[in-house]
Design an enzyme around this catalytic site. Structure first.
Site, PDB file in Angstrom:
ATOM      1  N   SER A 138      73.686  34.486 -57.459  1.00  0.00           N
ATOM      2  CA  SER A 138      73.532  34.423 -56.000  1.00  0.00           C
ATOM      3  C   SER A 138      73.190  33.046 -55.487  1.00  0.00           C
ATOM      4  CB  SER A 138      72.456  35.422 -55.540  1.00  0.00           C
ATOM      5  OG  SER A 138      72.937  36.759 -55.612  1.00  0.00           O
TER       6      SER A 138
ATOM      7  N   SER B  64      69.596  37.943 -49.715  1.00  0.00           N
ATOM      8  CA  SER B  64      70.679  37.852 -50.710  1.00  0.00           C
ATOM      9  C   SER B  64      71.679  38.980 -50.492  1.00  0.00           C
ATOM     10  CB  SER B  64      70.113  37.909 -52.135  1.00  0.00           C
ATOM     11  OG  SER B  64      71.088  37.493 -53.069  1.00  0.00           O
TER      12      SER B  64
ATOM     13  N   LYS C 145      75.536  31.422 -52.969  1.00  0.00           N
ATOM     14  CA  LYS C 145      75.453  31.617 -51.518  1.00  0.00           C
ATOM     15  C   LYS C 145      75.052  30.320 -50.805  1.00  0.00           C
ATOM     16  CE  LYS C 145      74.373  36.601 -51.562  1.00  0.00           C
ATOM     17  NZ  LYS C 145      74.461  36.880 -53.007  1.00  0.00           N
TER      18      LYS C 145
END
Length: 731
Positions: A389, A566, A392
């Site tokens: 993640s 997230s 991102k």
């Protein structure tokens, strides 16, 4: 001599009282028929029957009118022929009886019996004190007989009128004419043999507040053959009460009703005028209040003067205002004088921590001073690693630099091809909420708002069919490198242009839906009041009229929400909008290409970057730790315009987001660590900023894509690295 033991109330005074308490009469003593014995003077210690105290009689022996009949028990009445009252002689009252179990004296007789015979004990009515029980109780003290009383003239009891006679006359009759019945007696004729009383002079009238009687409604006449209406209740304060007079007590006549009390007529008249007078008083009080307020307002204006005129203010001589200086900003800028950690000292601190077995062997890391760009620590920082993640961060930078941060995402409803059909056109906003406000996305648009606009446009026409148009996005619903269980799951869902509540099955739930578009259509049908309407996937007719439009929160806020929580679906939607803005297909491949291009356009080296999605969920994504540090530093030092939203979206260790339960700042300044987490199977990453104990801002990234420990142990090892950076002077 006849003995009357325990009997009182004889009609003659010729008897005598014996020592045993019995009253004895001579055998030849006459008994006057029809004359009741005078009531004896009660002895303080002698019990008195509460039932009967003697009845007054007339000259012919009959009971006086209105007087109560003497008590008579059932057995005595049955022994009397014809049920008549026993005896024509004196009415004798049994007052008390000796409470003993022995037989009564043989000479105890009842003179009220017709033949004068002795009445059996079972037929003699006995009066006992409350709680008396025959047998087994001590004998009470003997009662001393009273001295015989002289004959007294019987006084007839006052005649009490019947209940019906006490009903007062109607209200209208309460006020007698002043000429016929004056309020105060002016003349009085005494009866023969009665002295005329001396009437006092009427007192001077005292002004008092008269009670206004409640108006009594006129009773409705009863229907023919129906029951009589109940009597109208009258205020007892206005009802005249007859009072017995000396003459009425002598003759037995009903006393006359006294004249109406003074002021009763005026009270009745006031009752009729009450509503009008009350309204008049209310109006008068309101008028007085208005006048008082007007006078107060004029006085206030006169006293205070016109404050709008600056010349009206009185100057204060020698007034000196303090010099406050420049206000300190809430978020103060970083000090440029803060010491930079020594690279060697920093390496001595970090190397042992990065060697934790939980982090595995394939670890890469880098630490850079934000202000100068100096690399303070690096370990395989150029090697591509699985970002999870933390990818991102790249999507956020690409979105903020490609799409206007203040712009919004639109969701619309247009008219369908047939009557009763509406089309929900998805605008790539998964934050559209079925609750108001949204549970997961602050500032999100709502389905209820859409439905209200549609209903207003349709004018009440029913909706029978809802078509969901998700054609804004295309291509596969999942990306390469996603696992078969990733969508739907608690962290991901198929990527479509139409969804509600982040594709959650319920608002606030973590479980995502496998059919986000259909769920959105059903939510709209329910909000339109047509939960049974058919929901199908399709496209909107060309040139269809727009029925409703709602807007999401600004893109900058959406970026923050995607980073803090997230949120994979929100990140994928933002990546598709980057592709659309760059003229690329709104697919996973188009989004990956668009992000790479946007990062390169921001002046960052994309060597080693390989993306297959915009969320980092794909295990095929590769990003060097160096590139992640460059992105964070570019957002921190202001070299990339409009990238500040990236920093505000980073979770704060120990406070919010995915770092809420992790203490990454250790002994350093609270809130010193702000970083994006990344977690996949055997992958744990952390990238962001840290403020040292000396106040120096650093950018860092640690990628452990070969983690060997459990999730908790790996996260603890990463938190130790961040805490060391926050608490390190390292000089």
């Amino acid at each position: 001599m006849r003995s009357l033991e325990g009997v009182r109330g004889i009609s003659s005074g010729s008897g005598s009282a014996s020592e045993d308490g019995a009253v004895r009469l001579p055998d030849d003593a006459p008994v006057t028929p029809g004359v009741a014995a005078p009531p004896p003077v009660p002895d303080d210690d002698a019990p008195v029957s509460p039932d009967y105290h003697g009845a007054p009689t007339t000259s012919d022996g009959a009971p006086a009118a209105g007087s109560p009949a003497p008590p008579q028990d059932a057995e005595a009445q049955a022994a009397t022929p014809g049920g008549a009252a026993p005896g024509a002689g004196a009415q004798l009252r049994i007052e008390e009886e000796r409470q003993v179990d022995e037989e009564p004296p043989a000479d105890a007789v009842d003179d009220s019996s017709p033949a004068g015979d002795t009445v059996p004990e079972s037929e003699v009515p006995v009066e006992r004190e409350p709680g008396f029980v025959v047998g087994g109780e001590p004998e009470p003290e003997p009662v001393v007989a009273e001295e015989p009383e002289p004959d007294l003239e019987p006084v007839p009891a006052p005649v009490v009128p019947a209940e019906s006679e006490l009903v007062p006359p109607p209200v209208a009759d309460l006020e007698p004419p002043a000429a016929e019945e004056p309020a105060w007696p002016v003349s009085w004729a005494p009866e023969p043999g009665v002295d005329a009383p001396v009437w006092p002079q009427p007192p001077a009238p005292v002004p008092t507040t008269e009670l206004t009687p409640r108006p009594v409604p006129t009773p409705r006449p009863a229907a023919a053959g129906g029951p009589e209406p109940p009597p109208v209740p009258v205020d007892s304060r206005l009802a005249p009460v007859p009072r017995p007079t000396r003459a009425s007590r002598r003759t037995g006549a009903t006393p006359a009703v006294p004249p109406a009390r003074r002021g009763a007529g005026r009270a009745a008249a006031a009752s009729a005028e009450r509503p009008g007078r009350r309204r008049g008083r209310v109006l008068l009080a309101a008028l007085v209040a208005v006048v008082v307020l007007a006078v107060a307002a004029v006085a206030a204006i006169t006293f205070l003067g016109d404050r709008s005129d600056p010349t009206a203010a009185e100057p204060v001589p020698d007034a000196v205002l303090p010099d406050l200086g420049e206000p300190t900003p809430v978020l103060a800028a970083l000090s440029t004088a803060a010491l930079v950690p020594d690279p060697a000292a920093l390496a001595a601190v970090l190397t042992p921590l990065l060697s934790d077995p939980a982090l595995g062997a394939g670890l890469s890391a880098q630490v850079v001073d934000v202000a100068t760009g100096e690399v303070l620590f690096a370990q395989d920082a150029r090697d591509p690693s699985t970002p999870a993640s933390t990818a991102k961060l790249l999507t956020a930078l690409a979105t903020l630099t490609t799409v206007d941060p203040a712009s919004t995402l639109s969701t619309t409803v247009v008219a369908g091809a047939t009557p009763g059909e509406v089309v929900l056109v998805g605008g790539g906003d998964p934050t559209l909420s079925t609750t108001a406000p949204s549970v997961a996305y602050p500032g999100a648009a709502t389905v209820d708002d859409l439905a209200a606009q549609v209903q207003a446009q349709l004018g009440g026409a029913p909706v029978t069919r809802v078509v969901v148009d998700s054609s804004l996005f295309s291509g596969p619903l999942t990306a390469p490198g996603w696992g078969p269980d990733d969508a739907p799951s608690t962290y991901a869902a198929p990527v479509t242009a139409t969804a509600v509540d982040g594709a959650r099955v319920d608002p606030g739930s973590s479980q995502r839906s496998g059919a986000p578009g259909a769920d959105a259509g059903q939510a709209l049908a329910t909000a339109l009041g047509a939960p049974d309407a058919a929901v199908v996937l399709g496209t909107a007719p060309a040139g269809a009229a727009t029925l409703a439009t709602v807007e999401s929160a600004p893109v900058e806020r959406l970026v923050e929400q995607a980073l803090t929580a997230s949120d994979n679906l929100l990140a994928e939607s933002l990546a598709r909008h980057v592709a659309i803005a760059r003229g690329l297909p709104a697919t996973f491949a188009g989004a990956a290409q668009a992000i790479t291009s946007a990062v390169a356009d921001a002046g960052l080296d994309t060597t080693g970057l390989t993306l297959f999605d915009g969320s980092g969920l794909s295990q095929q994504d590769l990003v060097p730790a160096r590139l992640l540090v460059d992105v964070v530093r570019a957002a921190s030092d202001g070299t990339v315009p409009d990238a500040a939203g990236l920093l505000s979206g980073l979770p704060v260790a120990g406070y919010d987001g995915t770092l809420a339960e992790r203490e990454g700042d250790g002994d350093g300044i609270p809130g010193a660590v702000r970083a994006k987490t990344g977690t996949l199977l055997a992958v744990n990453d952390l990238a962001g900023t840290v403020l040292t104990a000396d106040g120096r801002l650093l950018a860092f990234a640690v990628l452990a894509d070969g983690a060997a420990g459990s999730l908790s142990t790996t996260e603890t090892a990463l938190d130790d690295v961040a805490a060391a950076l926050a608490g390190c002077g390292c000089r």
